[in-house]
Design a protein around this motif. Structure first.
Motif, PDB file in Angstrom:
ATOM      1  N   ASN A  12       0.800  -1.224   0.000  1.00  0.00           N
ATOM      2  CA  ASN A  12       0.000   0.000   0.000  1.00  0.00           C
ATOM      3  C   ASN A  12       0.835   1.277   0.000  1.00  0.00           C
ATOM      4  N   TRP A  72       0.793   3.996  -4.178  1.00  0.00           N
ATOM      5  CA  TRP A  72      -0.023   5.164  -4.507  1.00  0.00           C
ATOM      6  C   TRP A  72       0.692   6.475  -4.172  1.00  0.00           C
ATOM      7  N   ASP A 106       0.978  13.652  -2.690  1.00  0.00           N
ATOM      8  CA  ASP A 106       0.164  12.544  -2.194  1.00  0.00           C
ATOM      9  C   ASP A 106       0.125  12.506  -0.676  1.00  0.00           C
ATOM     10  N   THR A 133     -11.649  14.529  -0.776  1.00  0.00           N
ATOM     11  CA  THR A 133     -10.567  13.789  -0.129  1.00  0.00           C
ATOM     12  C   THR A 133      -9.514  14.763   0.381  1.00  0.00           C
ATOM     13  N   ASN A 156      -3.909  12.842   9.771  1.00  0.00           N
ATOM     14  CA  ASN A 156      -4.094  11.407   9.551  1.00  0.00           C
ATOM     15  C   ASN A 156      -3.293  10.533  10.506  1.00  0.00           C
ATOM     16  N   LEU A 168      -4.134   4.584   3.507  1.00  0.00           N
ATOM     17  CA  LEU A 168      -5.266   4.222   2.653  1.00  0.00           C
ATOM     18  C   LEU A 168      -6.203   3.233   3.317  1.00  0.00           C
ATOM     19  N   LYS A 226      -7.435   3.467   6.350  1.00  0.00           N
ATOM     20  CA  LYS A 226      -8.073   4.065   7.511  1.00  0.00           C
ATOM     21  C   LYS A 226      -9.502   3.577   7.711  1.00  0.00           C
ATOM     22  N   LYS A 270     -10.777   0.916   5.908  1.00  0.00           N
ATOM     23  CA  LYS A 270     -10.928  -0.396   5.298  1.00  0.00           C
ATOM     24  C   LYS A 270     -11.338  -1.423   6.347  1.00  0.00           C
TER      25      LYS A 270
END
Length: 333
Positions: free
Chosen positions: A139, A142, A190, A219, A245, A265, A267, A269
């Motif tokens: 992950n 990205w 990003d 986002t 975050n 990413l 968070k 899921k």
């Protein structure tokens, strides 16, 4: 903390002696450095037949040592001069003991110093080494570009090196104003790695400006705050309000950084819980943990373990049972 990316994962050496040596050198560096920084740097000089030559450096920006006093400084019961002893205290045994320990490990302490600017103590050790299996992180693909915001050049350089190891390009800003200028120019990132302690505009003030000015999409730009203590209630509350975050305690370790980035990413899921069909949410929202212990050493150890395993934890301390009950009523952990 500046670690060579080529360091082996495992080494075999006299860990007790090595820890004492490093603690002695770091203690001295902190004692004689009133402003600036102290750096512990490990670098690989040579690898040969499952052995590794590692240089350990402790650098400070303290008072330094005059060139004609450098040889004298390693003698027992000796400091640079009487005024140093009077101002900073100590017996003058630390470096002598350190050098004797290093002699037992077939090494010696070396010194480079400039009076008024700082010192660098270093030594080299041959150790048995094993690289082990390289750790792979998921992950992270990205993340193509990161903005690093820190007023300290060495910290920026270390973070840049960490990111480049995963083919993540970086842009660095030495203060909040520069960071805002990069974003205002339309440059896309990003993730942002934001230091908290900066002059003029600290990390939280900068994040507040980012959220107010550039919050033009569904986002939010992922932001990781880097700061020295994870148990600051004011900072933790601000992080929640500003939708930071994640938080990382400095000095930043590469594994901790990659762990946080890999979870950004995830968070919201959902993943199956072990041994059941229920699901659980992986969240980076701050969690409160109450620790009750009247022993300050145990308290420090507990906080260290919690902060390393749960970067989003808020540690609430209680030295007595009554304090624990009152803290529970106040914070409801």
């Amino acid at each position: 903390l500046n670690l060579d990316s080529n360091l082996p994962r495992f080494i075999r050496t006299d860990s007790i002696r090595l820890k004492q040596i490093i603690v002695n050198l770091l203690g001295n560096a902190v004692k004689f450095t009133e402003s600036g920084e102290v750096e512990l740097k490990l670098e690989v000089l040579e690898k040969k037949n499952k052995k590794c030559l590692i240089r350990f450096n402790v650098r400070d920006t303290g008072i330094g040592i005059k060139s004609n006093k450098i040889d004298k400084i390693f003698q027992a019961f000796t400091q640079e001069d009487a005024s140093t002893t009077k101002k900073y205290g100590g017996t003058g045994l630390g470096l002598a003991i350190t050098n004797k320990l290093l002699a037992l490990m077939n090494s010696k302490l070396q010194l480079e110093s400039i009076a008024g600017k700082g010192s660098k103590f270093f030594f080299e050790l041959w150790v048995d080494a094993e690289d082990g299996q390289a750790k792979e992180w998921e992950n992270l693909t990205w993340i193509k570009k990161a903005l690093i915001v820190d007023d300290n050049l060495n910290n920026r350089t270390i973070l840049e090196r960490m990111m480049h190891l995963n083919q993540i390009s970086t842009v660095s800003a030495k203060n909040g104003f520069e960071a805002l200028q990069f974003l205002a120019s339309g440059e896309k990132f990003d993730v942002v790695l934001m230091d908290y302690h900066m002059p003029y505009m600290d990390g939280l003030d900068t994040i507040r400006q980012i959220r107010e000015i550039f919050n033009d999409s569904d986002t939010l730009l992922p932001i990781v705050l880097l700061f020295s203590s994870s148990d600051d209630e004011k900072v933790n509350r601000a992080c929640e309000a500003l939708k930071v975050n994640a938080r990382l305690v400095k000095p930043v370790k590469m594994d901790d950084l990659y762990e946080v980035l890999s979870r950004l990413l995830l968070k919201n899921k959902i993943k199956p819980a072990l041994g059941s069909e229920e699901t659980q949410h992986l969240t980076l929202k701050a969690i409160k943990i109450l620790v009750a212990d009247d022993n300050p050493v145990n308290m420090l150890l507990a906080k260290t373990i919690i902060n390393r395993t749960a970067v989003n934890a808020i540690v609430i301390e209680a030295a007595t049972g009554i304090d624990a009950i009152n803290a529970f009523k106040q914070y409801d952990p």
